[in-house]
Design an enzyme around this catalytic site. Structure first.
Site, mmCIF file in Angstrom:
data_model
loop_
_atom_site.group_PDB
_atom_site.id
_atom_site.type_symbol
_atom_site.label_atom_id
_atom_site.label_comp_id
_atom_site.label_asym_id
_atom_site.label_seq_id
_atom_site.Cartn_x
_atom_site.Cartn_y
_atom_site.Cartn_z
ATOM 1 N N ASN A 9 -6.705 -7.433 -9.391
ATOM 2 C CA ASN A 9 -8.208 -8.125 -9.542
ATOM 3 C C ASN A 9 -8.768 -7.723 -10.659
ATOM 4 O O ASN A 9 -9.187 -6.584 -10.664
ATOM 5 C CB ASN A 9 -8.736 -7.860 -8.449
ATOM 6 N N LYS A 16 -8.820 -3.616 -10.224
ATOM 7 C CA LYS A 16 -8.558 -3.251 -8.955
ATOM 8 C C LYS A 16 -6.932 -3.728 -8.791
ATOM 9 O O LYS A 16 -6.525 -4.749 -8.968
ATOM 10 C CB LYS A 16 -9.314 -4.092 -7.666
ATOM 11 N N ARG A 89 -5.774 -12.350 -8.896
ATOM 12 C CA ARG A 89 -7.186 -13.010 -8.121
ATOM 13 C C ARG A 89 -8.030 -13.791 -9.580
ATOM 14 O O ARG A 89 -8.068 -13.050 -10.305
ATOM 15 C CB ARG A 89 -8.107 -12.158 -7.511
ATOM 16 N N HIS A 178 -15.543 -17.153 -2.771
ATOM 17 C CA HIS A 178 -15.083 -16.376 -1.568
ATOM 18 C C HIS A 178 -14.003 -17.230 -0.754
ATOM 19 O O HIS A 178 -13.768 -17.009 0.524
ATOM 20 C CB HIS A 178 -16.284 -15.920 -0.495
ATOM 21 N N GLY A 207 -21.019 -9.452 2.079
ATOM 22 C CA GLY A 207 -20.728 -8.126 1.115
ATOM 23 C C GLY A 207 -21.760 -7.934 0.116
ATOM 24 O O GLY A 207 -22.891 -8.216 0.287
ATOM 25 N N GLY A 209 -21.680 -9.247 -2.598
ATOM 26 C CA GLY A 209 -21.708 -10.772 -2.623
ATOM 27 C C GLY A 209 -21.716 -11.397 -1.275
ATOM 28 O O GLY A 209 -21.060 -10.791 -0.654
ATOM 29 N N ARG A 238 -28.208 -9.915 -6.412
ATOM 30 C CA ARG A 238 -28.457 -11.211 -6.803
ATOM 31 C C ARG A 238 -29.387 -11.945 -5.934
ATOM 32 O O ARG A 238 -29.528 -11.698 -4.717
ATOM 33 C CB ARG A 238 -27.341 -12.194 -6.560
ATOM 34 N N ASP A 280 -27.266 -1.275 -1.442
ATOM 35 C CA ASP A 280 -26.264 -1.155 -0.691
ATOM 36 C C ASP A 280 -27.276 -1.114 1.082
ATOM 37 O O ASP A 280 -27.829 -0.517 1.391
ATOM 38 C CB ASP A 280 -25.781 0.472 -0.636
ATOM 39 N N CYS A 281 -26.367 -1.886 1.838
ATOM 40 C CA CYS A 281 -26.998 -2.235 3.104
ATOM 41 C C CYS A 281 -27.213 -0.994 3.915
ATOM 42 O O CYS A 281 -28.182 -0.658 4.584
ATOM 43 C CB CYS A 281 -26.327 -3.627 3.733
ATOM 44 N N ILE A 329 -20.717 -5.971 5.223
ATOM 45 C CA ILE A 329 -21.942 -6.139 5.761
ATOM 46 C C ILE A 329 -21.841 -6.786 7.289
ATOM 47 O O ILE A 329 -22.048 -6.556 8.410
ATOM 48 C CB ILE A 329 -23.215 -6.710 5.339
ATOM 49 N N ASN A 332 -19.669 -4.543 9.636
ATOM 50 C CA ASN A 332 -20.125 -3.274 10.030
ATOM 51 C C ASN A 332 -21.760 -3.292 10.420
ATOM 52 O O ASN A 332 -22.076 -2.121 11.117
ATOM 53 C CB ASN A 332 -20.033 -2.322 8.819
ATOM 54 N N GLU A 383 -8.638 -10.312 1.549
ATOM 55 C CA GLU A 383 -8.070 -11.428 0.389
ATOM 56 C C GLU A 383 -6.855 -10.604 -0.065
ATOM 57 O O GLU A 383 -5.978 -11.726 -0.510
ATOM 58 C CB GLU A 383 -9.230 -11.332 -0.321
HETATM 59 P P1 ADP Z 1 -17.824 -6.477 -2.166
HETATM 60 O O1 ADP Z 1 -18.635 -7.796 -2.185
HETATM 61 O O2 ADP Z 1 -18.206 -5.621 -3.313
HETATM 62 O O3 ADP Z 1 -16.547 -6.571 -1.690
HETATM 63 P P2 ADP Z 1 -18.055 -5.399 0.467
HETATM 64 O O4 ADP Z 1 -17.511 -6.434 1.239
HETATM 65 O O5 ADP Z 1 -17.082 -4.121 0.412
HETATM 66 O O6 ADP Z 1 -18.640 -5.922 -0.736
HETATM 67 O O7 ADP Z 1 -19.398 -4.914 1.270
HETATM 68 C C1 ADP Z 1 -20.337 -3.877 0.762
HETATM 69 C C2 ADP Z 1 -21.498 -3.803 1.689
HETATM 70 O O8 ADP Z 1 -21.053 -3.525 2.961
HETATM 71 C C3 ADP Z 1 -22.494 -2.586 1.268
HETATM 72 O O9 ADP Z 1 -23.846 -3.330 1.312
HETATM 73 C C4 ADP Z 1 -22.376 -1.743 2.145
HETATM 74 O O10 ADP Z 1 -23.528 -1.155 2.435
HETATM 75 C C5 ADP Z 1 -22.336 -2.566 3.531
HETATM 76 N N1 ADP Z 1 -21.723 -1.593 4.634
HETATM 77 C C6 ADP Z 1 -20.334 -1.156 4.619
HETATM 78 N N2 ADP Z 1 -20.255 -0.390 5.743
HETATM 79 C C7 ADP Z 1 -21.690 -0.670 6.361
HETATM 80 C C8 ADP Z 1 -22.053 -0.288 7.685
HETATM 81 N N3 ADP Z 1 -21.337 0.798 8.535
HETATM 82 N N4 ADP Z 1 -23.267 -0.358 7.997
HETATM 83 C C9 ADP Z 1 -23.847 -1.209 7.235
HETATM 84 N N5 ADP Z 1 -23.715 -1.917 6.145
HETATM 85 C C10 ADP Z 1 -22.406 -1.341 5.805
#
Ligand code: ADP
Length: 405
Positions: A9, A16, A89, A178, A207, A209, A238, A280-281, A329, A332, A383
């Protein structure tokens, strides 16, 4: 024949990679080369068998990154990596690619042609593919497109209500992204539900994105991202959809070019812009729990916009049997899932809050009450695995004797 595939990627400043066996979810090797073509020191990380090694990357460009991967495979004979091919990718396949393809000159020209609507991504992909072709000799290469899965959208959904001439002359339309994640989830769902072919589903890929997709009988019928990934949901950095006039207001008020104003919407907005803390969530959830009202506002807006877009794409479905959460997100964050579902009660979506809070990480789980009409799922996306599977499938197809021989 070997069943191992190197998945690449390639972005403008990072690359990556992962080596997958084609069946197992777990990569044999994975890593990332970062700060490519940057004045800062670039480095490359390899993860294998639970061990992580980070080293400086002399040269610091895509050529050096691909060279380092090749060298690692050569030097670590005990990893027994024997590649059947390389899967790349590719973010934008425009209207040219509706499925994965073996890379040849025509395909490279097509990816280049789509660079006008993916100026940040496609040129980097071409660089990565050409470098891998150069360094990995005769191995076959396959391109897997983020946009391909949404090529099934009908014209009334993919056209923007702007003069048709702009679509005819420049292919300005919604493409959606996606797609590899949505196709993977859709395939998982087909295994979980025997009548999936006749069912309808909403998928929220949340995520950094984030987008949503409406799927009917396994086919994408609507999605929230547009000609670029900026449209749709509020994301990590974004803004998502907003009044397009705002772009010119920002440019005038801040004395910026259109591209600089657009940069604000792509890189400084979303969760980061509203919270003024982080994109970051997880960080924002911790801040919110200790009373940070701005972090709470950002999370509420994120959930609200995700729910709005889910309801919006659902207008293309005749019924609804499944809602799936995926992405960092979606997989998790119990808080975000709960806030989204609370806003979707009018669609008949109900969550079992206890299950939602207690699901095991990284597993497929149903978090709706047992008798719920609409099943609410968490399905971890993968993916890279789908890219590896597409690569193997196309390689096998290309070497199968034709029926006439
Ligand atoms: P990308 O679009 O870069 O692939 P990811 O799918 O890896 O992103 O998602 C990253 C997001 O997931 C971040 O905002 C991160 O904080 C959130 N995240 C990961 N683990 C948790 C968790 N346990 N609780 C809340 N948010 C989470």
């Amino acid at each position: 024949m070997s069943h191992q595939v190197l998945v690449i990627n390639c972005g403008s400043s990072s690359l990556k990679f992962a080596v997958l066996g084609g069946h197992s979810n777990c990569p044999i090797l994975e890593g990332i080369a970062e700060r490519l073509d940057s004045p800062e020191q670039s480095f490359i990380t390899f993860k294998h068998n639970g061990a992580k090694s980070v080293s400086a990357l002399p040269g610091g460009d895509h050529q050096a990154a691909v060279g380092a991967i090749k060298e690692w495979i050569h030097n670590n004979k005990s990893a027994a990596i024997q590649l059947a091919g390389i899967g790349h990718r590719v973010v934008h396949g425009g209207e040219l690619f509706s499925e994965s393809v073996i890379v040849d000159e025509r395909v490279l020209a097509g990816i280049e042609q789509c660079a006008n609507i993916a100026p940040l991504h496609n040129p980097a992909h071409i660089k990565g593919i050409k470098e891998a072709q150069k360094q990995f000799g005769k191995l076959p290469h396959v391109a897997v497109f983020d946009t391909a899965f949404h090529q099934t959208l009908s014209a009334d959904q993919y056209l923007y209500p702007i003069p048709m001439r702009l679509y005819r002359e420049h292919h300005f339309r919604k493409y959606g992204f996606h797609g590899t994640s949505y196709r993977y989830i859709s395939m998982q769902l087909a295994e979980l539900s025997p009548t999936y072919g006749k069912q309808n589903a909403l998928i929220a890929h949340l995520g950094n994105g984030a987008s949503v997709c409406a799927i009917s009988g396994g086919v994408s019928v609507d999605t929230s991202m547009g000609i670029t990934p900026l449209e749709g949901l509020m994301m990590g950095t974004r803004s998502g959809s907003l009044d397009p006039s705002l772009l010119s207001f920002i440019a005038h008020a801040e004395q910026l070019s259109m591209d600089e104003a657009l940069n604000i919407l792509n890189k400084d907005s979303g969760l980061k812009g509203i919270s003024e803390k982080s994109n970051d969530c997880r960080t924002l959830e911790m801040a919110q729990a200790s009373g940070d009202t701005q972090a709470d506002l950002a999370l509420t807006m994120f959930a609200s916009r995700a729910a709005k877009h889910l309801a919006s794409v659902a207008t293309n479905l005749e019924s609804l049997e499944h809602l799936i959460f995926t992405g960092g997100i979606g997989e998790n964050s119990a808080l975000i899932r709960s806030r989204i579902c609370q806003r979707l009660k009018t669609l008949g979506i109900i969550l079992d809050e206890t299950k939602n809070e207690s699901v095991p990480r990284g597993e497929i789980s149903c978090i709706a009450p047992i008798n719920a009409v609409i099943k609410v799922w968490i399905i971890p996306t993968n993916e890279e695995l789908l890219i590896a599977q597409d690569t193997l499938h196309l390689i096998n197809k290309s070497i199968e004797p034709s029926p006439n021989t």
